[in-house]
Scaffold this motif. Structure first.
Motif, PDB file in Angstrom:
ATOM      1  N   ILE A  27       0.868  -1.183   0.000  1.00 34.03           N
ATOM      2  CA  ILE A  27       0.000   0.000   0.000  1.00 34.03           C
ATOM      3  C   ILE A  27       0.900   1.228   0.000  1.00 34.03           C
ATOM      4  N   ASN A  28       0.671   2.135  -0.993  1.00 37.54           N
ATOM      5  CA  ASN A  28       1.414   3.391  -1.073  1.00 37.54           C
ATOM      6  C   ASN A  28       0.572   4.519  -0.484  1.00 37.54           C
ATOM      7  N   ALA A  29       1.111   5.167   0.494  1.00 30.76           N
ATOM      8  CA  ALA A  29       0.456   6.303   1.138  1.00 30.76           C
ATOM      9  C   ALA A  29       1.216   7.578   0.775  1.00 30.76           C
ATOM     10  N   VAL A  30       0.483   8.673   0.560  1.00 30.65           N
ATOM     11  CA  VAL A  30       1.074   9.950   0.218  1.00 30.65           C
ATOM     12  C   VAL A  30       1.222  10.765   1.489  1.00 30.65           C
ATOM     13  N   LEU A  31       2.384  11.340   1.655  1.00 21.96           N
ATOM     14  CA  LEU A  31       2.680  12.115   2.843  1.00 21.96           C
ATOM     15  C   LEU A  31       1.657  13.237   3.011  1.00 21.96           C
ATOM     16  N   GLY A  32       1.071  13.227   4.245  1.00 22.48           N
ATOM     17  CA  GLY A  32       0.114  14.256   4.587  1.00 22.48           C
ATOM     18  C   GLY A  32      -1.300  13.978   4.141  1.00 22.48           C
ATOM     19  N   LYS A  33      -1.526  12.857   3.483  1.00 19.73           N
ATOM     20  CA  LYS A  33      -2.872  12.523   3.038  1.00 19.73           C
ATOM     21  C   LYS A  33      -3.354  11.258   3.731  1.00 19.73           C
ATOM     22  N   ASN A  34      -4.570  10.824   3.420  1.00 23.57           N
ATOM     23  CA  ASN A  34      -5.152   9.634   4.040  1.00 23.57           C
ATOM     24  C   ASN A  34      -4.805   8.397   3.230  1.00 23.57           C
ATOM     25  N   VAL A  35      -4.737   7.252   3.930  1.00 19.88           N
ATOM     26  CA  VAL A  35      -4.461   5.984   3.293  1.00 19.88           C
ATOM     27  C   VAL A  35      -5.460   4.959   3.819  1.00 19.88           C
ATOM     28  N   THR A  36      -5.891   4.060   2.945  1.00 18.81           N
ATOM     29  CA  THR A  36      -6.855   3.003   3.286  1.00 18.81           C
ATOM     30  C   THR A  36      -6.145   1.669   3.298  1.00 18.81           C
ATOM     31  N   LEU A  37      -6.293   0.919   4.474  1.00 21.48           N
ATOM     32  CA  LEU A  37      -5.715  -0.418   4.610  1.00 21.48           C
ATOM     33  C   LEU A  37      -6.857  -1.436   4.493  1.00 21.48           C
ATOM     34  N   GLU A  38      -6.935  -2.070   3.285  1.00 21.41           N
ATOM     35  CA  GLU A  38      -8.001  -3.010   3.007  1.00 21.41           C
ATOM     36  C   GLU A  38      -7.769  -4.341   3.746  1.00 21.41           C
ATOM     37  N   ASN A 100      -3.656  11.706   7.638  1.00 23.19           N
ATOM     38  CA  ASN A 100      -2.446  12.511   7.795  1.00 23.19           C
ATOM     39  C   ASN A 100      -1.217  11.617   7.977  1.00 23.19           C
ATOM     40  N   VAL A 101      -0.944  10.860   6.951  1.00 20.17           N
ATOM     41  CA  VAL A 101       0.152   9.893   6.997  1.00 20.17           C
ATOM     42  C   VAL A 101       1.482  10.635   7.047  1.00 20.17           C
ATOM     43  N   GLY A 102       2.362  10.138   7.904  1.00 18.06           N
ATOM     44  CA  GLY A 102       3.712  10.664   8.012  1.00 18.06           C
ATOM     45  C   GLY A 102       4.741   9.584   7.776  1.00 18.06           C
ATOM     46  N   VAL A 129       5.284   5.195   2.471  1.00 20.79           N
ATOM     47  CA  VAL A 129       4.852   6.598   2.420  1.00 20.79           C
ATOM     48  C   VAL A 129       5.547   7.266   1.237  1.00 20.79           C
ATOM     49  N   LEU A 130       4.758   7.789   0.306  1.00 21.95           N
ATOM     50  CA  LEU A 130       5.267   8.529  -0.857  1.00 21.95           C
ATOM     51  C   LEU A 130       5.162  10.019  -0.584  1.00 21.95           C
ATOM     52  N   VAL A 131       6.079  10.735  -1.166  1.00 24.83           N
ATOM     53  CA  VAL A 131       6.055  12.189  -1.054  1.00 24.83           C
ATOM     54  C   VAL A 131       5.803  12.749  -2.448  1.00 24.83           C
ATOM     55  N   GLU A 132       4.691  13.410  -2.642  1.00 25.31           N
ATOM     56  CA  GLU A 132       4.349  14.024  -3.932  1.00 25.31           C
ATOM     57  C   GLU A 132       5.251  15.220  -4.174  1.00 25.31           C
ATOM     58  N   PRO A 133       5.889  15.266  -5.339  1.00 26.92           N
ATOM     59  CA  PRO A 133       6.838  16.369  -5.574  1.00 26.92           C
ATOM     60  C   PRO A 133       6.123  17.697  -5.799  1.00 26.92           C
ATOM     61  N   LYS A 134       6.826  18.738  -5.465  1.00 26.49           N
ATOM     62  CA  LYS A 134       6.395  20.091  -5.782  1.00 26.49           C
ATOM     63  C   LYS A 134       7.076  20.482  -7.095  1.00 26.49           C
ATOM     64  N   VAL A 135       6.300  20.712  -8.135  1.00 27.28           N
ATOM     65  CA  VAL A 135       6.835  20.895  -9.482  1.00 27.28           C
ATOM     66  C   VAL A 135       6.692  22.358  -9.891  1.00 27.28           C
ATOM     67  N   TYR A 136       7.744  22.917 -10.447  1.00 29.29           N
ATOM     68  CA  TYR A 136       7.700  24.274 -11.008  1.00 29.29           C
ATOM     69  C   TYR A 136       8.830  24.414 -12.028  1.00 29.29           C
ATOM     70  N   HIS A 214       5.283  10.456 -11.321  1.00 31.50           N
ATOM     71  CA  HIS A 214       5.569  10.019  -9.952  1.00 31.50           C
ATOM     72  C   HIS A 214       4.442   9.106  -9.494  1.00 31.50           C
ATOM     73  N   PRO A 215       4.746   8.084  -8.636  1.00 31.00           N
ATOM     74  CA  PRO A 215       3.678   7.189  -8.165  1.00 31.00           C
ATOM     75  C   PRO A 215       2.596   7.903  -7.365  1.00 31.00           C
ATOM     76  N   ALA A 216       2.927   9.006  -6.742  1.00 34.44           N
ATOM     77  CA  ALA A 216       1.930   9.725  -5.954  1.00 34.44           C
ATOM     78  C   ALA A 216       0.980  10.547  -6.824  1.00 34.44           C
ATOM     79  N   LEU A 217       1.284  10.683  -8.082  1.00 29.38           N
ATOM     80  CA  LEU A 217       0.439  11.465  -8.998  1.00 29.38           C
ATOM     81  C   LEU A 217      -0.466  10.520  -9.773  1.00 29.38           C
ATOM     82  N   HIS A 218      -1.730  10.896  -9.907  1.00 26.56           N
ATOM     83  CA  HIS A 218      -2.676  10.052 -10.645  1.00 26.56           C
ATOM     84  C   HIS A 218      -2.384  10.051 -12.149  1.00 26.56           C
ATOM     85  N   SER A 219      -1.772  11.116 -12.648  1.00 28.62           N
ATOM     86  CA  SER A 219      -1.426  11.227 -14.074  1.00 28.62           C
ATOM     87  C   SER A 219      -0.170  12.077 -14.199  1.00 28.62           C
TER      88      SER A 219
END
Length: 513
Positions: A27-38, A100-102, A129-136, A214-219
């Motif tokens: 299970i991949n969880a994104v830092l600071g977001k919610n994750v579901t453990l089935e 609020n996954v850390g 825990v994945l960290v979604e990148p900040k892109v600019y 990135h794996p944390a990005l849906h597209s």
């Protein structure tokens, strides 16, 4: 055989009497977001669910994070009470949601199910825990100038990602990319990709696209970046059409510039002499406030400048003496109206005199008409010459068909050779008297057949053959036939007549004519 039956019985009893716990492998969880453990529970019909729970494996041992008991309810430890809960607890579902996954939540989680009378069944999953990148995207450190060296156009940054993000540039330019990875203290990685390219003005306004995966990005994450290439002014002068003549008015020249940044300086000067009077400069336009003069001919320069450079454009102007003849109004002859007066000493303004040294060039359509007419005339003349030659040849053939040395005797009976008594005179008819009589009779016969032949063939040739060689006029006999005297001929043994291979005969007198 006994072993196979035993295994089959065990499998059947497990399906009927046992239970099964199903969880994802990872299970991949994104830092600071919610994750579901089935966690899905499958309990046999003869089993009873007594409790389901989640445990976390730590270096010091296992710790319970959530418990569900159908009889006593839900139990959650204090460290998770504010951010963990069961989604829909039942005998078939033990799924939990962690908010609020850390980074501290990374590890192994086990879902356990207790049934009666079978006991415990469990399954384990890994939480990452994945960290979604900040892109600019940031522009290069130096401005893009036309014709400059290869430089950094822009940099695409995927900052503090876990795992490192995949970054690339999409472009139709022939540049190159440079990738740089920077590891952060919190276990994340920053990815920077610079795009290097030699700028040209032709790509002004084109766009590059930064693509981040990135794996944390849906597209895929895409950011466009528009190029800003600076270049000196590109100057174009409009208004002068090459047809300026003395007396023409309302003429002007405008200096247009394509520049980045926009041009802010325009100037008109004359190179070969001073700027003529009656000329006004308004922004980028050179305006003649009066009719043109011959001395307005010269070289004019337009100067344009922007923040990059100063550029100029020269225009050579030639003022013709007068309006070209092709532009004159056609002369119309009309009688003066009643009561008007015409002063012969005053020249008419409608018909100016022409003193231009040059005339306007013929248009392409008139030139084509002239060339076509010349070619057609040449072909007609050639055809006429051919007809004249044919007529001349036919006339020559008709002249050669006439006879000079001998006369044609006809087409029927005259083609026969004369008999012996016609060619040779008899002894009884000897003497000059007999010869004269024969000549007269033969001459009459020749004239008669000649008239018949001309009437039959519509002969329109000359009435007489070539002139005789003798200057003395031949003496005409009584029958009107022109013969020379007997002294001019030799009356040998062969007689006065000569046979020819075509069947005709001719007198020796006519042979020498």
């Amino acid at each position: 055989m006994f072993v196979l039956m035993t295994l089959y019985l065990c499998v059947s009893l497990t399906g009927v009497w046992g239970s099964q716990v199903v969880v994802p492998q990872r299970i991949n969880a994104v830092l600071g977001k919610n994750v579901t453990l089935e966690c899905r529970v499958e309990v046999g019909p003869n089993l009873t669910l007594t409790q389901s729970s989640w445990e976390r494996r730590l270096p010091s041992g296992s710790a319970t994070v959530a418990v569900y008991n159908p009889e006593y309810g839900i139990s959650i430890p204090p460290e998770f009470i504010h951010r963990l809960y069961f989604r829909s607890p039942s005998s078939h579902d033990a799924t939990i949601i962690l908010e609020n996954v850390g980074f501290s939540d990374v590890g192994l989680y086990t879902c356990k199910v207790a049934t009666f009378p079978l006991g415990n069944t469990q399954a384990t999953t890994t939480v990452n825990v994945l960290v979604e990148p900040k892109v600019y995207v940031s522009a290069g450190s130096t401005a893009l100038i036309d014709g400059g060296n290869e430089t950094v156009v822009a940099t695409c940054i995927a900052e503090r990602a876990r795992p490192p993000a995949e970054v690339s540039w999409e472009s139709n330019l022939f540049g190159q990319s440079e990738v740089q990875l920077l590891n952060e203290v919190n276990g994340t990685t920053s990815t920077q990709v610079r795009y290097l390219w030699q700028p040209t003005r032709h790509t002004q306004g084109h766009a590059l696209t930064c693509v981040v995966r990135h794996p944390a990005l849906h597209s895929d994450f895409r950011i466009p970046y528009q190029l800003n290439v600076q270049y000196a002014p590109d100057i174009t002068v409009v208004g002068y059409d090459g047809d300026w003549y003395a007396g023409r008015d309302n003429v002007q020249m405008t200096c247009k510039a394509n520049a980045n940044p926009p041009a802010h300086h325009f100037r008109w000067i004359r190179l070969d002499s001073e700027m003529p009077e009656g000329v006004e400069i308004i922004n980028s336009t050179l305006l003649f406030l009066r009719p043109l003069h011959r001395n307005d001919s010269g070289v004019y320069r337009c100067e344009v400048a922007n923040d990059i450079n100063l550029r100029s454009r020269d225009v050579r102007i030639l003022i013709q003496g007068e309006r070209p003849a092709t532009q004159l109004t056609p002369r119309v002859h009309s009688s003066p109206s009643h009561g008007s007066r015409v002063n012969a000493s005053t020249p008419s303004k409608a018909f100016p005199l022409l003193d231009s040294p040059t005339l306007e060039a013929l248009s392409e359509s008139n030139l084509g008409s002239i060339v076509g007419g010349a070619v057609g005339g040449a072909l007609f003349l050639l055809l006429l010459l051919c007809l004249v030659g044919v007529c001349y040849l036919r006339k020559q053939q008709s002249l050669h068909g006439s006879y000079y040395a001998k006369h044609y005797l006809g087409h029927n009976d005259l083609q026969k050779a004369p008999t012996q008594h016609e060619l040779q005179p008899t002894k009884a008819r000897s003497g000059s008297q007999h010869r004269d009589h024969d000549r007269e009779e033969w001459g009459d016969r020749q004239l008669k057949h000649e008239r018949d032949w001309r009437h039959h063939s519509n002969y329109n040739g000359p009435r007489q053959a070539r002139s005789p060689r003798y200057t003395r006029s031949p003496k005409r006999r009584g029958n009107g036939s022109p013969y020379v005297s007997d002294d001019c001929y030799d009356s040998g043994p062969d007689g006065d007549y000569v046979s020819h291979t075509d069947g005709s005969v001719i007198s020796r007198r006519e042979w020498y004519v």
